[in-house]
Design a protein around this motif. Structure first.
Motif, PDB file in Angstrom:
ATOM      1  N   ARG A 198       0.816  -1.209   0.000  1.00  0.00           N
ATOM      2  CA  ARG A 198       0.000   0.000   0.000  1.00  0.00           C
ATOM      3  C   ARG A 198       0.855   1.268   0.000  1.00  0.00           C
ATOM      4  NH1 ARG A 198      -5.551   0.954   3.470  1.00  0.00           N
ATOM      5  NH2 ARG A 198      -6.065   2.953   2.507  1.00  0.00           N
ATOM      6  N   ARG A 199       2.082   1.168   0.479  1.00  0.00           N
ATOM      7  CA  ARG A 199       2.984   2.314   0.488  1.00  0.00           C
ATOM      8  C   ARG A 199       3.880   2.365  -0.750  1.00  0.00           C
ATOM      9  NH1 ARG A 199       4.585   5.025   4.908  1.00  0.00           N
ATOM     10  NH2 ARG A 199       6.793   4.721   4.349  1.00  0.00           N
ATOM     11  N   SER A 200       3.701   1.408  -1.640  1.00  0.00           N
ATOM     12  CA  SER A 200       4.562   1.348  -2.820  1.00  0.00           C
ATOM     13  C   SER A 200       4.292   2.529  -3.749  1.00  0.00           C
ATOM     14  CB  SER A 200       4.331   0.028  -3.566  1.00  0.00           C
ATOM     15  OG  SER A 200       5.067  -0.005  -4.761  1.00  0.00           O
ATOM     16  N   THR A 201       5.358   3.079  -4.298  1.00  0.00           N
ATOM     17  CA  THR A 201       5.245   4.180  -5.266  1.00  0.00           C
ATOM     18  C   THR A 201       5.640   3.746  -6.678  1.00  0.00           C
ATOM     19  OG1 THR A 201       7.498   4.888  -4.689  1.00  0.00           O
ATOM     20  CG2 THR A 201       5.662   5.936  -3.501  1.00  0.00           C
ATOM     21  N   ARG A 202       6.325   2.608  -6.776  1.00  0.00           N
ATOM     22  CA  ARG A 202       6.786   2.147  -8.075  1.00  0.00           C
ATOM     23  C   ARG A 202       5.865   1.106  -8.695  1.00  0.00           C
ATOM     24  NH1 ARG A 202      13.332   1.365  -7.098  1.00  0.00           N
ATOM     25  NH2 ARG A 202      13.764   3.524  -6.406  1.00  0.00           N
ATOM     26  N   LEU A 203       4.950   0.557  -7.897  1.00  0.00           N
ATOM     27  CA  LEU A 203       4.035  -0.474  -8.396  1.00  0.00           C
ATOM     28  C   LEU A 203       2.595  -0.033  -8.141  1.00  0.00           C
ATOM     29  CD1 LEU A 203       5.930  -3.613  -7.015  1.00  0.00           C
ATOM     30  CD2 LEU A 203       6.001  -2.726  -9.357  1.00  0.00           C
ATOM     31  N   LYS A 207      -0.304  -1.424  -5.426  1.00  0.00           N
ATOM     32  CA  LYS A 207      -0.873  -0.510  -4.430  1.00  0.00           C
ATOM     33  C   LYS A 207      -2.395  -0.477  -4.521  1.00  0.00           C
ATOM     34  CE  LYS A 207      -0.663   4.266  -2.809  1.00  0.00           C
ATOM     35  NZ  LYS A 207      -0.019   5.604  -2.983  1.00  0.00           N
ATOM     36  N   PHE A 208      -2.920  -0.443  -5.740  1.00  0.00           N
ATOM     37  CA  PHE A 208      -4.374  -0.418  -5.918  1.00  0.00           C
ATOM     38  C   PHE A 208      -5.016  -1.686  -5.366  1.00  0.00           C
ATOM     39  CE2 PHE A 208      -8.024  -1.690  -8.540  1.00  0.00           C
ATOM     40  CZ  PHE A 208      -8.882  -0.649  -8.250  1.00  0.00           C
ATOM     41  N   LEU A 209      -4.431  -2.846  -5.642  1.00  0.00           N
ATOM     42  CA  LEU A 209      -4.984  -4.101  -5.148  1.00  0.00           C
ATOM     43  C   LEU A 209      -4.941  -4.161  -3.620  1.00  0.00           C
ATOM     44  CD1 LEU A 209      -3.517  -6.674  -7.711  1.00  0.00           C
ATOM     45  CD2 LEU A 209      -5.870  -5.825  -7.547  1.00  0.00           C
ATOM     46  N   CYS A 210      -3.866  -3.665  -3.028  1.00  0.00           N
ATOM     47  CA  CYS A 210      -3.752  -3.672  -1.560  1.00  0.00           C
ATOM     48  C   CYS A 210      -4.792  -2.745  -0.938  1.00  0.00           C
ATOM     49  CB  CYS A 210      -2.348  -3.259  -1.138  1.00  0.00           C
ATOM     50  SG  CYS A 210      -1.066  -4.452  -1.559  1.00  0.00           S
ATOM     51  N   VAL A 211      -4.969  -1.568  -1.513  1.00  0.00           N
ATOM     52  CA  VAL A 211      -5.983  -0.636  -1.010  1.00  0.00           C
ATOM     53  C   VAL A 211      -7.375  -1.237  -1.157  1.00  0.00           C
ATOM     54  CG1 VAL A 211      -7.058   1.616  -1.366  1.00  0.00           C
ATOM     55  CG2 VAL A 211      -4.562   1.403  -1.423  1.00  0.00           C
ATOM     56  N   LEU A 212      -7.651  -1.841  -2.298  1.00  0.00           N
ATOM     57  CA  LEU A 212      -8.958  -2.456  -2.536  1.00  0.00           C
ATOM     58  C   LEU A 212      -9.226  -3.572  -1.535  1.00  0.00           C
ATOM     59  CD1 LEU A 212     -11.453  -2.592  -4.413  1.00  0.00           C
ATOM     60  CD2 LEU A 212     -10.195  -4.270  -5.783  1.00  0.00           C
ATOM     61  N   TYR A 213      -8.220  -4.409  -1.295  1.00  0.00           N
ATOM     62  CA  TYR A 213      -8.375  -5.516  -0.338  1.00  0.00           C
ATOM     63  C   TYR A 213      -8.675  -5.005   1.067  1.00  0.00           C
ATOM     64  CZ  TYR A 213      -6.554  -8.799   3.150  1.00  0.00           C
ATOM     65  OH  TYR A 213      -6.382  -9.583   4.269  1.00  0.00           O
ATOM     66  N   VAL A 214      -7.906  -4.027   1.522  1.00  0.00           N
ATOM     67  CA  VAL A 214      -8.095  -3.505   2.880  1.00  0.00           C
ATOM     68  C   VAL A 214      -9.457  -2.852   3.025  1.00  0.00           C
ATOM     69  CG1 VAL A 214      -7.275  -1.802   4.559  1.00  0.00           C
ATOM     70  CG2 VAL A 214      -5.640  -3.240   3.346  1.00  0.00           C
TER      71      VAL A 214
END
Length: 381
Positions: A198-203, A207-214
């Protein structure tokens, strides 16, 4: 002259006189904190009176006037007449002596209940060993694998001369410990990966998938996640492959706990000064070296209290598996109360169950406080 010089150069011996008793000790503490003013004295006396009355009533009800055993009829039914007569005056702890096997081990075969008893002891031993910092080495992973393998062999049976026992017969405290232990063991690494993603800036896709999951998992109650795992999860499996209820519930707990723990870990990562990452970059460390050796250890130390608080909440939430037909500790207590002779003594049953939950939760809380104090002490050095 020499006498004067010797006197002036002599070092006075430190005084060994103790401070006055009025300044230290329990009496001084009580005078300062409990009886420092007339208002403080009045509140102390009022609260003391209430506490004494409550403690006296509990001792009379739970110990002095309590019923500990009851006779049984020739058919094996408990004769609760003595408990009925003492109801409201004394507790009837005979329900615990009569139903403790059912509550602790569920419908596990009576002759084989030594196996779940050993499993509970193995879980407690595993917690104790994992909490000792001198065992925080790679060998600890091997200890977990061996212990969990032994637990699986004991619960399932079917080998080494053990009678096979299906999962539908499991219940009680082992179910609670299995869900809580595996949930914590698998959700914590998942939470770390999600927090980093979720803190990734290069991927941005990760990041979108992690935010969506949470956000999806945190946006629904645990009961909904358990229902989806019980009803929808088998629909995604290939034809002919079935997943038992316990595994489906375990997956639901792992996913649910992982979302909440990920936010706790992310809070620790955000609280860490950027200078730590910049110093690691200056040393030429790679991303995973920097994260595992410098960033994560410091971030996790900052969030020990919320991490343990989350674990305690999930330990208690294991009681929700009742809705998908799994009989944990609390559910087995309710099953024990369905026996007609004992239906009037739910207070004693729920107090006993509360003592078990409090014992495990207090142990986790106490350990987290000690760990936090030790780590802060090492940091201060």
């Amino acid at each position: 002259m020499s006498q004067t010089t010797a006197t002036a150069g002599s070092i006075p011996k430190p005084s060994r006189e103790r401070p006055p008793a009025a300044l230290i000790g329990p009496w001084a503490w009580m005078r300062t904190n409990l009886f420092g003013s007339w208002w403080s004295t009045a509140v102390t006396l009022a609260l003391g009176y209430i506490i004494v009355r409550i403690v006296y009533a509990l001792v009379m009800w739970g110990v002095v006037n309590a019923i500990w055993t009851v006779p049984y009829t020739p058919t094996g039914t408990a004769n609760t007449a003595a408990c009925q007569m003492a109801q409201g005056v004394g507790a009837c702890w005979a329900i615990i002596t009569d139903k403790y096997r059912l509550v602790l081990f569920g419908r596990y075969p009576y002759e084989e209940q030594w196996r779940p008893a050993v499993v509970v002891l193995l879980f407690i031993g595993l917690y104790v060993v994992s909490g000792m910092r001198r065992f925080w080495r790679k060998e600890l992973i091997l200890i977990w694998i061996v212990t969990l393998t032994v637990i699986g062999v004991l619960m399932w049976g079917g080998i080494l001369g053990l009678t096979p026992v299906p999962e539908d017969s499991w219940g009680g405290l082992p179910i609670t410990l299995i869900l809580a232990t595996f949930g914590a063991a698998f959700s914590f690494p998942l939470a770390i990966l999600v927090a980093l993603g979720r803190r990734s800036t290069r991927l941005p896709a990760v990041k979108f998938l992690c935010v969506l999951y949470v956000e999806l998992i945190r946006g629904v109650p645990l009961i909904s996640v358990l229902f989806m795992a019980s009803v929808m999860f088998p629909l995604f499996m290939p034809e002919g492959i079935t997943v038992n209820k316990l595994l489906r519930a375990q997956i639901a707990f792992i996913l649910f706990a992982g979302a909440y723990l990920a936010e706790v870990v992310r809070g620790g990562l955000q609280a860490l000064p950027k200078g730590q990452a910049e110093a690691a970059d200056a040393l030429g460390l790679g991303y995973w070296q920097k994260t595992s050796l410098i960033i994560l250890p410091q971030a996790l130390r900052l969030v020990i209290p919320p991490l343990v608080n989350t674990f305690i909440g999930f330990f208690k939430d294991t009681s929700l598996v009742l809705i998908i037909g799994i009989f944990d500790l609390l559910t087995m207590g309710k099953v024990a109360l369905s026996d007609p002779p004992w239906q009037s003594f739910s207070t004693e049953m729920y107090i006993s169950l509360a003592v078990i939950y409090i014992a495990f939760c207090f142990a986790m809380s106490k350990y987290s406080r000690n760990l936090e104090r030790d780590l802060n002490r090492a940091k201060a050095r």
